[in-house]
Design a protein around this motif. Sequence first.
Motif, PDB file in Angstrom:
ATOM      1  N   VAL A 181       0.874  -1.178   0.000  1.00  0.00           N
ATOM      2  CA  VAL A 181       0.000   0.000   0.000  1.00  0.00           C
ATOM      3  C   VAL A 181       0.907   1.222   0.000  1.00  0.00           C
ATOM      4  O   VAL A 181       1.671   1.440   0.948  1.00  0.00           O
ATOM      5  N   ILE A 182       0.845   2.015  -1.057  1.00  0.00           N
ATOM      6  CA  ILE A 182       1.629   3.247  -1.122  1.00  0.00           C
ATOM      7  C   ILE A 182       0.871   4.328  -0.377  1.00  0.00           C
ATOM      8  O   ILE A 182      -0.266   4.643  -0.721  1.00  0.00           O
ATOM      9  N   CYS A 183       1.502   4.895   0.644  1.00  0.00           N
ATOM     10  CA  CYS A 183       0.860   5.954   1.429  1.00  0.00           C
ATOM     11  C   CYS A 183       1.780   7.174   1.441  1.00  0.00           C
ATOM     12  O   CYS A 183       2.480   7.431   2.421  1.00  0.00           O
ATOM     13  N   TYR A 184       1.781   7.897   0.317  1.00  0.00           N
ATOM     14  CA  TYR A 184       2.606   9.091   0.180  1.00  0.00           C
ATOM     15  C   TYR A 184       1.772  10.335   0.503  1.00  0.00           C
ATOM     16  O   TYR A 184       0.554  10.271   0.635  1.00  0.00           O
ATOM     17  N   ASP A 185       2.451  11.475   0.597  1.00  0.00           N
ATOM     18  CA  ASP A 185       1.769  12.734   0.889  1.00  0.00           C
ATOM     19  C   ASP A 185       0.668  13.001  -0.136  1.00  0.00           C
ATOM     20  O   ASP A 185       0.783  12.615  -1.307  1.00  0.00           O
ATOM     21  N   GLY A 186      -0.385  13.701   0.313  1.00  0.00           N
ATOM     22  CA  GLY A 186      -1.513  13.979  -0.566  1.00  0.00           C
ATOM     23  C   GLY A 186      -1.301  15.137  -1.517  1.00  0.00           C
ATOM     24  O   GLY A 186      -2.192  15.429  -2.324  1.00  0.00           O
ATOM     25  N   ASP A 187      -0.132  15.785  -1.465  1.00  0.00           N
ATOM     26  CA  ASP A 187       0.108  16.907  -2.376  1.00  0.00           C
ATOM     27  C   ASP A 187       0.533  16.404  -3.751  1.00  0.00           C
ATOM     28  O   ASP A 187       0.682  15.203  -3.982  1.00  0.00           O
ATOM     29  N   GLU A 188       0.740  17.335  -4.678  1.00  0.00           N
ATOM     30  CA  GLU A 188       1.075  16.970  -6.059  1.00  0.00           C
ATOM     31  C   GLU A 188       2.361  16.152  -6.134  1.00  0.00           C
ATOM     32  O   GLU A 188       2.437  15.165  -6.856  1.00  0.00           O
ATOM     33  N   ALA A 189       3.364  16.576  -5.359  1.00  0.00           N
ATOM     34  CA  ALA A 189       4.657  15.881  -5.405  1.00  0.00           C
ATOM     35  C   ALA A 189       4.526  14.444  -4.906  1.00  0.00           C
ATOM     36  O   ALA A 189       5.064  13.510  -5.503  1.00  0.00           O
TER      37      ALA A 189
END
Length: 613
Positions: free
Chosen positions: A308-316
């Motif tokens: 499960v990829i859980c990266y920041d919700g911003d564009e980057a």
Amino acid sequence: MSSGRIPEDIIEAVLKHHDIVDVIGKYVHLTKHGRNLKGLCPFHSEKSPSFNVNPEKQIFKCFGCGIGGHVIRFIQEIEGYTFGEAVRHLAEEANIDFGWEQQTPEQAERQQERDQIVKGHEFAAKLYHYILNNSAEGKAALDYLRSRGFTDSLIETFQIGYAPPRWDVLAQYLEQRQFSLPLMEKGALIAAKSSGGGYVDKFRNRVMFPIRDARGNVIAFAGRTMGNEQPKYLNSPETSLFRKSRVLYNFHAARAEIKRTSRIVLFEGYADVIKAWSAGVHNGVATMGTALTEDHALMMRRSAEQVVICYDGDEAGQAAAYKNLDILAKAGLDIKVALLPNRLDPDEYIESFGAEKFRRDIIEAAVPTDKFKLIHLRRNFNMQDNEAKLRYVRTAIREVIAHIESPTVREHHLKELANEFSSISSFETMKQETNEIREEQQKKRRSGDNNDFSWNTVMNDGTDSVPLPKLKPAYDKAERHLLYVMMHDRDVAAQVQERLGDAFNDEAHAAMAAYLYAYYAQGFEPDASRYLTALQDDKLERLASSILMTESDQGINEQVIEDYIREIRKHRQQQAIERMEQERVRVEKSGDVIGAARIAIEIIALKNQLKAM
């Protein structure tokens, strides 16, 4: 038999103590398959399991890439160790005294250096942790961490520390504890002063996060500033211990939960992993401030089926998640993507909405890759404009939906598009366009376009990936069967040694037989795993493990053994006859008729012997 200078009793003790299923199970998810256990090979990318472990014989074999052997060989390959280093590793885990002389002075020196660098890192981690919790210098850092939601329990669990602003605190303590400072410089804990004469610390005025290898040893650090200094995060440079492309933060602690759930949650940074841990997500890992690599993906695939990829919700963050989909898919992982609202990062979401909501609404509600791709693609279009909506629909079909193999999943996404954009296009029109694009894709494939995916996509039939003749010669089959029985029966090996010796037709088979004679001569009992350690040759171990996995002693009796020996001798005789025929032709062409006739008589005698066999 050669095993360097490692005493045979230590090798035997290591093999007896470590069950191969338990050891490999720490790296590979195994499931029962008849008498064996199977899983996806940790040494190459594949979608269908071809990696076999035999608990009875204590050996492993991959019929995809061909690798095989005993538990020591597995540790050698998975950790990149020499034979001696692998034995040492397993001996340490079993609390077996390993005070043997290393194989060479160079290897002994390398191991000693490695041990000292690890000890230096462990000392540095304890020192930084002590300074954070017990000094006036560390108070500001401790207050900063608490203000960021790091509890004392988290600080203790992850051994977070603080490197004070002074230039040489660590260097002085290392010298007092009689660590070799040039060696500590080699391990990237300190650096030599540019002006010469002394050393300075690598990290100053930073909150320190120890980075551990898969065994839990501290091998590097990540230092974070408490202000606006750049870079915000500073990692240790790469050393003999630390390879960023092969290390995942918190993997050692997350391994138990990963094994239980067969799932990994991939975060962007250390803080996210730690805060997620506090929220009950104990299978979280992060890369080392560097891009996700194929090595990272394979490392995850060895232990889990899903990520499960859980990266920041911003564009980057979302762009990084999108970029990593292909790498993870190539490793054969089932991928889902967690969607964080309002451009929040995991840390912020947990602080705002709590642990339970994070687990339920973010991690458990993660979407499949196709859904994520559509959501990510949508960000590039103005959904208030009808023309932009049409471009989005056509782009979604062309770049995402048409590439989905499952007709059911394709239709599901098309219906969702049609329901939302009914004013733009109908379901039938969207489906027709999808089919046209897929037909065009099929034409390109038939034209010989390269396949971008290199993983194994077929069910494995239990044979090596190296192309082999469909029908092996009778002598080859006889030699393999005979070696199988010899590895299980000392008396048969003695009989073959007396009657055949090393007269096997295949050179590798002859070498295996020679090792086997020497193995029994030293008084060892039949033991597949123990015999394989005697080979200490990758090609021979692969061959022997293949024979042990694929051959059978079913129907073996004295007559069958006799037939095998006869078949092996027959082929050698046939080879001798062929060579003499070639020699006869050569002599005859040279004009020596009498010499040619003499050879012809010898050939007749050999053929008569062959008939009598």
